[in-house]
Design a protein around this motif. Structure first.
Motif, PDB file in Angstrom:
ATOM      1  N   TYR A  82       0.822  -1.204   0.000  1.00 34.06           N
ATOM      2  CA  TYR A  82       0.000   0.000   0.000  1.00 34.06           C
ATOM      3  C   TYR A  82       0.859   1.258   0.000  1.00 34.06           C
ATOM      4  CZ  TYR A  82       1.162  -0.190   4.984  1.00 34.06           C
ATOM      5  OH  TYR A  82       1.843  -0.256   6.176  1.00 34.06           O
ATOM      6  N   ARG A  83       0.193   2.355  -0.245  1.00 34.17           N
ATOM      7  CA  ARG A  83       0.825   3.670  -0.205  1.00 34.17           C
ATOM      8  C   ARG A  83       0.471   4.298   1.146  1.00 34.17           C
ATOM      9  NH1 ARG A  83      -0.599   6.004  -5.659  1.00 34.17           N
ATOM     10  NH2 ARG A  83      -2.640   5.562  -4.775  1.00 34.17           N
ATOM     11  N   GLN A  84       1.469   4.801   1.818  1.00 33.16           N
ATOM     12  CA  GLN A  84       1.274   5.385   3.148  1.00 33.16           C
ATOM     13  C   GLN A  84       0.155   6.427   3.146  1.00 33.16           C
ATOM     14  OE1 GLN A  84       4.522   7.926   4.365  1.00 33.16           O
ATOM     15  NE2 GLN A  84       4.466   7.147   6.469  1.00 33.16           N
ATOM     16  N   SER A  85       0.126   7.269   2.136  1.00 35.25           N
ATOM     17  CA  SER A  85      -0.851   8.357   2.081  1.00 35.25           C
ATOM     18  C   SER A  85      -2.270   7.875   1.840  1.00 35.25           C
ATOM     19  CB  SER A  85      -0.452   9.362   0.989  1.00 35.25           C
ATOM     20  OG  SER A  85      -0.341   8.722  -0.272  1.00 35.25           O
ATOM     21  N   ASP A  86      -2.448   6.596   1.485  1.00 36.67           N
ATOM     22  CA  ASP A  86      -3.788   6.045   1.279  1.00 36.67           C
ATOM     23  C   ASP A  86      -4.391   5.482   2.564  1.00 36.67           C
ATOM     24  OD1 ASP A  86      -3.930   6.667  -1.412  1.00 36.67           O
ATOM     25  OD2 ASP A  86      -3.109   4.746  -2.071  1.00 36.67           O
ATOM     26  N   VAL A  87      -3.632   5.567   3.657  1.00 42.50           N
ATOM     27  CA  VAL A  87      -4.128   5.042   4.931  1.00 42.50           C
ATOM     28  C   VAL A  87      -4.106   6.193   5.938  1.00 42.50           C
ATOM     29  CG1 VAL A  87      -3.868   3.233   6.688  1.00 42.50           C
ATOM     30  CG2 VAL A  87      -3.118   2.806   4.332  1.00 42.50           C
ATOM     31  N   PRO A  88      -5.149   7.048   5.944  1.00 41.34           N
ATOM     32  CA  PRO A  88      -5.143   8.252   6.790  1.00 41.34           C
ATOM     33  C   PRO A  88      -5.070   7.950   8.280  1.00 41.34           C
ATOM     34  CG  PRO A  88      -7.312   7.880   5.822  1.00 41.34           C
ATOM     35  CD  PRO A  88      -6.372   6.955   5.126  1.00 41.34           C
ATOM     36  N   GLU A  89      -5.454   6.739   8.662  1.00 45.29           N
ATOM     37  CA  GLU A  89      -5.378   6.377  10.077  1.00 45.29           C
ATOM     38  C   GLU A  89      -3.944   6.483  10.625  1.00 45.29           C
ATOM     39  OE1 GLU A  89      -9.027   4.439   8.387  1.00 45.29           O
ATOM     40  OE2 GLU A  89      -6.923   4.603   7.763  1.00 45.29           O
ATOM     41  N   ILE A  90      -2.965   6.278   9.747  1.00 55.31           N
ATOM     42  CA  ILE A  90      -1.562   6.360  10.183  1.00 55.31           C
ATOM     43  C   ILE A  90      -1.231   7.775  10.645  1.00 55.31           C
ATOM     44  CG2 ILE A  90       0.846   6.215   9.421  1.00 55.31           C
ATOM     45  CD1 ILE A  90      -0.075   3.994   7.463  1.00 55.31           C
ATOM     46  N   MET A  91      -1.688   8.772   9.879  1.00 56.73           N
ATOM     47  CA  MET A  91      -1.384  10.155  10.245  1.00 56.73           C
ATOM     48  C   MET A  91      -2.118  10.574  11.510  1.00 56.73           C
ATOM     49  SD  MET A  91       0.894  10.818   8.113  1.00 56.73           S
ATOM     50  CE  MET A  91       1.190  12.519   8.554  1.00 56.73           C
ATOM     51  N   ALA A 319      -6.443  -1.059  10.195  1.00 57.83           N
ATOM     52  CA  ALA A 319      -6.118   0.199  10.856  1.00 57.83           C
ATOM     53  C   ALA A 319      -7.329   0.860  11.503  1.00 57.83           C
ATOM     54  CB  ALA A 319      -5.479   1.158   9.846  1.00 57.83           C
ATOM     55  N   ALA A 320      -8.473   0.833  10.821  1.00 60.57           N
ATOM     56  CA  ALA A 320      -9.648   1.546  11.339  1.00 60.57           C
ATOM     57  C   ALA A 320     -10.107   1.021  12.705  1.00 60.57           C
ATOM     58  CB  ALA A 320     -10.777   1.495  10.312  1.00 60.57           C
ATOM     59  N   PRO A 321     -10.311  -0.286  12.870  1.00 59.43           N
ATOM     60  CA  PRO A 321     -10.730  -0.759  14.200  1.00 59.43           C
ATOM     61  C   PRO A 321      -9.671  -0.548  15.272  1.00 59.43           C
ATOM     62  CG  PRO A 321     -10.337  -2.611  12.708  1.00 59.43           C
ATOM     63  CD  PRO A 321     -10.312  -1.379  11.881  1.00 59.43           C
ATOM     64  N   PHE A 322      -8.398  -0.651  14.902  1.00 61.46           N
ATOM     65  CA  PHE A 322      -7.353  -0.436  15.900  1.00 61.46           C
ATOM     66  C   PHE A 322      -7.332   1.029  16.331  1.00 61.46           C
ATOM     67  CE2 PHE A 322      -2.910   0.323  17.244  1.00 61.46           C
ATOM     68  CZ  PHE A 322      -2.878  -0.583  18.305  1.00 61.46           C
ATOM     69  N   LEU A 323      -7.526   1.938  15.372  1.00 64.52           N
ATOM     70  CA  LEU A 323      -7.553   3.348  15.726  1.00 64.52           C
ATOM     71  C   LEU A 323      -8.748   3.667  16.623  1.00 64.52           C
ATOM     72  CD1 LEU A 323      -6.175   6.078  15.419  1.00 64.52           C
ATOM     73  CD2 LEU A 323      -7.595   6.495  13.404  1.00 64.52           C
ATOM     74  N   ARG A 324      -9.873   2.995  16.401  1.00 64.00           N
ATOM     75  CA  ARG A 324     -11.027   3.187  17.293  1.00 64.00           C
ATOM     76  C   ARG A 324     -10.660   2.811  18.721  1.00 64.00           C
ATOM     77  NH1 ARG A 324     -14.095   1.348  12.788  1.00 64.00           N
ATOM     78  NH2 ARG A 324     -14.127  -0.799  13.575  1.00 64.00           N
ATOM     79  N   HIS A 325      -9.914   1.713  18.856  1.00 65.73           N
ATOM     80  CA  HIS A 325      -9.444   1.293  20.181  1.00 65.73           C
ATOM     81  C   HIS A 325      -8.565   2.374  20.812  1.00 65.73           C
ATOM     82  CE1 HIS A 325      -6.940  -0.724  23.169  1.00 65.73           C
ATOM     83  NE2 HIS A 325      -5.891  -0.616  22.377  1.00 65.73           N
ATOM     84  N   ILE A 326      -7.676   2.958  20.020  1.00 62.89           N
ATOM     85  CA  ILE A 326      -6.778   3.994  20.538  1.00 62.89           C
ATOM     86  C   ILE A 326      -7.561   5.250  20.907  1.00 62.89           C
ATOM     87  CG2 ILE A 326      -4.788   5.450  20.018  1.00 62.89           C
ATOM     88  CD1 ILE A 326      -4.184   2.427  20.362  1.00 62.89           C
ATOM     89  N   ARG A 327      -8.505   5.631  20.055  1.00 61.97           N
ATOM     90  CA  ARG A 327      -9.337   6.803  20.356  1.00 61.97           C
ATOM     91  C   ARG A 327     -10.091   6.623  21.667  1.00 61.97           C
ATOM     92  NH1 ARG A 327     -12.744   8.860  15.147  1.00 61.97           N
ATOM     93  NH2 ARG A 327     -11.121  10.085  14.089  1.00 61.97           N
ATOM     94  N   GLN A 328     -10.700   5.460  21.808  1.00 63.13           N
ATOM     95  CA  GLN A 328     -11.430   5.164  23.048  1.00 63.13           C
ATOM     96  C   GLN A 328     -10.498   5.281  24.250  1.00 63.13           C
ATOM     97  OE1 GLN A 328     -14.665   3.817  23.839  1.00 63.13           O
ATOM     98  NE2 GLN A 328     -15.480   4.161  21.782  1.00 63.13           N
TER      99      GLN A 328
END
Length: 336
Positions: A82-91, A319-328
């Protein structure tokens, strides 16, 4: 079977060359076929902005690198490409963990310290002259790249080991304070990784302008090989293959039997002109099929885009579900 997650970033700042192939691309693709490994490969285009100032070059480099990996046989159904910029969850993760990263830790980063030292030695009044926040906070984004996917193993050069240690420090701090579940990554430094010499005998590197690009046309490949630096030994005089760039490049692609036969040629006193022509013929034949595939891919950027988008979908599904965990965990969540 539990698979070990292995993640590799590829900075999009140049055209892939033979040194890249031997040191990174070939071993990575071979490893991707192992059933006990889950591989992630990404084009680190945001990282490239730290040094790259030419938008067209960064864009073209991304295209060339993606085409190179695909032409050399990367199976995108087996890996996440993948391209880093295509995964906004990273930023977004980059910002969150940055808020828990001590500035003092970043002050100790080798690249930042080297830039400050250059300014001091050049008698700049401001030791931070010309240093961007991208350079300063690079290790935080690298940590986000790694921690987002729970990578356990990260192949790096010796100069990147410090950044892996920083990623571990950041993960530990997050886990302790917020009770998050970041995996602590480990740096994998292969001391046996081959380093290919360039045209001038130094390590093949864009910085030295001594590279042989992977898929240059035949005439250009011959011209570059004929420019490889050799000593002044005449035809008939025995030559030491262990000190010769020509032999090193040949061996990187040859079988053990082929390398032994070529070694005998050196010891028998083959002439440099003949050895260079033979290396060209050998390399040209080896690269012919992937070069054709590479050129076809460059003419079909839509296919490359589709492959990267496919990889981004796979990456974001994690990335999306993991970021939800981090947000919570940090308190960013809805009220109901």
């Amino acid at each position: 079977m539990t698979k070990t997650k292995v993640l590799t970033g590829i900075t999009t700042t140049g055209t892939p060359h033979l040194g890249n192939y031997l040191g990174a691309i070939k071993p990575a693709i071979e490893e991707s076929w192992r059933d006990d490994i889950q591989s992630y490969y990404f084009l680190a285009d945001y990282h490239s902005l730290i040094k790259g100032r030419d938008p067209k070059r960064i864009h073209q480099s991304s295209l060339e690198i993606a085409a190179t990996w695909l032409a050399l046989g990367l199976d995108t159904d087996r890996v996440t490409f993948y391209r880093q910029s295509d995964v906004p969850e990273i930023m977004e993760l980059n910002w969150i963990i940055g808020c828990m990263t001590a500035k003092g830790l970043m002050n100790r980063a080798h690249a930042y310290k080297a830039a400050v030292q250059d300014n001091v030695e050049n008698e700049q009044n401001d030791p931070d002259f010309g240093i961007t926040m991208g350079l300063f906070s690079y290790p935080v984004l690298m940590a986000a790249d790694i921690l987002m996917f729970g990578a356990k193993k990260v192949p790096v050069g010796q100069d990147q080991v410090q950044h892996l240690e920083m990623a571990r420090d950041i993960a530990k701090r997050m886990n302790h304070h917020y009770k998050t579940k970041f995996v602590l990554p480990e740096a994998i430094v292969d001391e046996n990784t081959s380093v290919l010499n360039g045209l001038d005998g130094r390590k093949m590197s864009k910085s030295y302008d001594n590279t042989i690009p992977m898929f240059v046309p035949e005439k250009k490949l011959l011209k570059l090989i004929r420019k490889i630096k050799t000593n002044s030994l005449e035809p008939g005089e025995p030559k030491d293959p262990s000190t010769c760039t020509l032999f090193q490049i040949f061996s990187a692609f040859a079988t053990e039997e082929e390398a032994l036969a070529k070694k005998a040629q050196y010891e028998a006193g083959a002439g440099w002109g003949d050895l260079k022509n033979e290396l060209f013929e050998y390399l040209n034949e080896k690269l012919k099929e992937p070069r054709e595939r590479y050129n076809e891919l460059l003419q079909d950027p839509a296919f490359i885009e589709a492959e990267l988008r496919k990889g981004a979908e796979k990456a974001r599904a994690e990335a999306a579900p993991f970021l939800r965990h981090i947000r919570q965990a940090v308190g960013i969540k809805g009220f109901v």
